[in-house]
Design a protein around this motif. Structure first.
Motif, mmCIF file in Angstrom:
data_model
loop_
_atom_site.group_PDB
_atom_site.id
_atom_site.type_symbol
_atom_site.label_atom_id
_atom_site.label_comp_id
_atom_site.label_asym_id
_atom_site.label_seq_id
_atom_site.Cartn_x
_atom_site.Cartn_y
_atom_site.Cartn_z
ATOM 1 N N HIS A 85 0.860 -1.183 0.000
ATOM 2 C CA HIS A 85 0.000 0.000 0.000
ATOM 3 C C HIS A 85 0.895 1.232 0.000
ATOM 4 C CE1 HIS A 85 -2.504 3.163 2.077
ATOM 5 N NE2 HIS A 85 -3.126 2.948 0.930
ATOM 6 N N PHE A 86 0.661 2.108 -0.961
ATOM 7 C CA PHE A 86 1.466 3.317 -1.093
ATOM 8 C C PHE A 86 0.577 4.542 -1.018
ATOM 9 C CE2 PHE A 86 3.612 0.000 -3.595
ATOM 10 C CZ PHE A 86 4.810 -0.050 -2.902
ATOM 11 N N VAL A 87 1.044 5.548 -0.272
ATOM 12 C CA VAL A 87 0.387 6.847 -0.198
ATOM 13 C C VAL A 87 1.350 7.838 -0.846
ATOM 14 C CG1 VAL A 87 -0.540 8.625 1.329
ATOM 15 C CG2 VAL A 87 -0.836 6.204 1.917
ATOM 16 N N LEU A 88 0.948 8.409 -1.955
ATOM 17 C CA LEU A 88 1.888 9.187 -2.762
ATOM 18 C C LEU A 88 2.383 10.457 -2.097
ATOM 19 C CD1 LEU A 88 0.644 8.677 -6.409
ATOM 20 C CD2 LEU A 88 2.204 7.303 -5.019
ATOM 21 N N THR A 89 1.623 11.009 -1.160
ATOM 22 C CA THR A 89 2.149 12.176 -0.450
ATOM 23 C C THR A 89 3.391 11.796 0.364
ATOM 24 O OG1 THR A 89 0.493 11.830 1.297
ATOM 25 C CG2 THR A 89 -0.012 13.491 -0.404
ATOM 26 N N ASN A 90 3.543 10.509 0.699
ATOM 27 C CA ASN A 90 4.762 10.046 1.376
ATOM 28 C C ASN A 90 5.956 9.998 0.420
ATOM 29 O OD1 ASN A 90 3.308 9.702 3.735
ATOM 30 N ND2 ASN A 90 2.954 7.530 3.371
ATOM 31 N N PHE A 91 5.696 10.126 -0.875
ATOM 32 C CA PHE A 91 6.743 10.168 -1.902
ATOM 33 C C PHE A 91 6.945 11.610 -2.379
ATOM 34 C CE2 PHE A 91 5.319 5.839 -1.924
ATOM 35 C CZ PHE A 91 6.402 5.074 -2.305
ATOM 36 N N ASP A 92 6.507 12.547 -1.579
ATOM 37 C CA ASP A 92 6.606 13.975 -1.905
ATOM 38 C C ASP A 92 5.813 14.368 -3.151
ATOM 39 O OD1 ASP A 92 8.204 14.540 0.338
ATOM 40 O OD2 ASP A 92 9.994 13.901 -0.745
ATOM 41 N N VAL A 93 4.738 13.652 -3.403
ATOM 42 C CA VAL A 93 3.818 14.031 -4.472
ATOM 43 C C VAL A 93 2.810 14.993 -3.858
ATOM 44 C CG1 VAL A 93 2.037 13.217 -6.074
ATOM 45 C CG2 VAL A 93 4.117 11.849 -5.707
ATOM 46 N N PRO A 94 2.767 16.231 -4.337
ATOM 47 C CA PRO A 94 1.840 17.200 -3.739
ATOM 48 C C PRO A 94 0.392 16.914 -4.128
ATOM 49 C CG PRO A 94 2.950 18.189 -5.617
ATOM 50 C CD PRO A 94 3.557 16.819 -5.422
ATOM 51 N N LYS A 95 -0.494 17.223 -3.221
ATOM 52 C CA LYS A 95 -1.930 17.096 -3.493
ATOM 53 C C LYS A 95 -2.453 18.500 -3.785
ATOM 54 C CE LYS A 95 -6.336 15.606 -1.583
ATOM 55 N NZ LYS A 95 -7.035 15.004 -0.445
ATOM 56 N N ARG A 96 -2.720 18.730 -5.069
ATOM 57 C CA ARG A 96 -3.191 20.048 -5.486
ATOM 58 C C ARG A 96 -4.499 19.896 -6.257
ATOM 59 N NH1 ARG A 96 2.719 21.153 -7.149
ATOM 60 N NH2 ARG A 96 3.527 22.134 -5.275
ATOM 61 N N GLN A 97 -5.418 20.746 -5.937
ATOM 62 C CA GLN A 97 -6.703 20.750 -6.647
ATOM 63 C C GLN A 97 -6.561 21.518 -7.964
ATOM 64 O OE1 GLN A 97 -9.222 18.906 -5.532
ATOM 65 N NE2 GLN A 97 -7.972 18.364 -3.760
ATOM 66 N N HIS A 98 -7.298 21.098 -8.965
ATOM 67 C CA HIS A 98 -7.371 21.790 -10.255
ATOM 68 C C HIS A 98 -6.027 21.830 -10.985
ATOM 69 C CE1 HIS A 98 -11.174 22.939 -8.538
ATOM 70 N NE2 HIS A 98 -10.545 23.556 -7.558
ATOM 71 N N GLU A 99 -5.174 20.818 -10.725
ATOM 72 C CA GLU A 99 -3.869 20.728 -11.383
ATOM 73 C C GLU A 99 -3.637 19.326 -11.882
ATOM 74 O OE1 GLU A 99 0.006 21.915 -9.713
ATOM 75 O OE2 GLU A 99 -1.073 23.656 -8.910
ATOM 76 N N ASP A 100 -2.987 19.229 -13.025
ATOM 77 C CA ASP A 100 -2.623 17.926 -13.578
ATOM 78 C C ASP A 100 -1.365 17.400 -12.894
ATOM 79 O OD1 ASP A 100 -4.704 17.877 -15.426
ATOM 80 O OD2 ASP A 100 -3.530 18.946 -16.936
ATOM 81 N N PRO A 101 -1.147 16.089 -12.962
ATOM 82 C CA PRO A 101 0.072 15.514 -12.406
ATOM 83 C C PRO A 101 1.311 15.999 -13.163
ATOM 84 C CG PRO A 101 -1.514 13.786 -12.949
ATOM 85 C CD PRO A 101 -2.042 15.066 -13.502
ATOM 86 N N ASP A 102 2.426 16.054 -12.464
ATOM 87 C CA ASP A 102 3.715 16.396 -13.068
ATOM 88 C C ASP A 102 4.287 15.121 -13.693
ATOM 89 O OD1 ASP A 102 6.621 16.387 -13.198
ATOM 90 O OD2 ASP A 102 6.569 18.285 -12.115
#
Length: 118
Positions: A85-102
């Motif tokens: 089980h992976f939580v991407l915010t633990n991988f420094d993936v920001p949670k931003r509304q109204h934005e596409d993934p980098d």
């Protein structure tokens, strides 16, 4: 390749950039034949064939975008626990509304998850 020999992957697919990063990673795992993506919404909606797939005994990789862990909680409703089980915010993936993934961050995180699951 027999797809039944690879793990199932489920992902969050919510509206944030982190959620869409999770979904993009799961799709890439499926397309690269690393895992077989299945539908977490169907499991959450109690769709019998999709619940049956989730309960098939195959290893499961669950990828959530944020600590809300919707994917993990949906599986738990059916007494299913992911092997990974992976939580991407633990991988420094920001949670931003109204934005596409980098795309670069998505690829980096994909490679990190592969290292942890193989």
């Amino acid at each position: 390749m027999d797809r039944k020999n690879v793990p199932l992957v489920y992902s969050c697919s919510g509206c944030s950039s982190a959620a869409q990063t999770a979904n993009t990673i799961a799709i890439k795992m499926d397309r690269d034949n690393v895992a077989e993506m299945s539908c977490i919404a169907g499991v959450g909606g109690d769709v019998k064939p999709l619940v049956k797939t989730a309960k098939s005994g195959r290893d499961i990789i669950a990828i959530d975008g944020c600590p809300l862990a919707c994917c993990k909680h949906i599986l738990a409703r059916h007494d299913i626990e992911a092997k990974h089980h992976f939580v991407l915010t633990n991988f420094d993936v920001p949670k931003r509304q109204h934005e596409d993934p980098d795309p670069q961050l998505t690829l980096r995180t994909y490679n990190q998850i592969l290292e942890l699951t193989l």
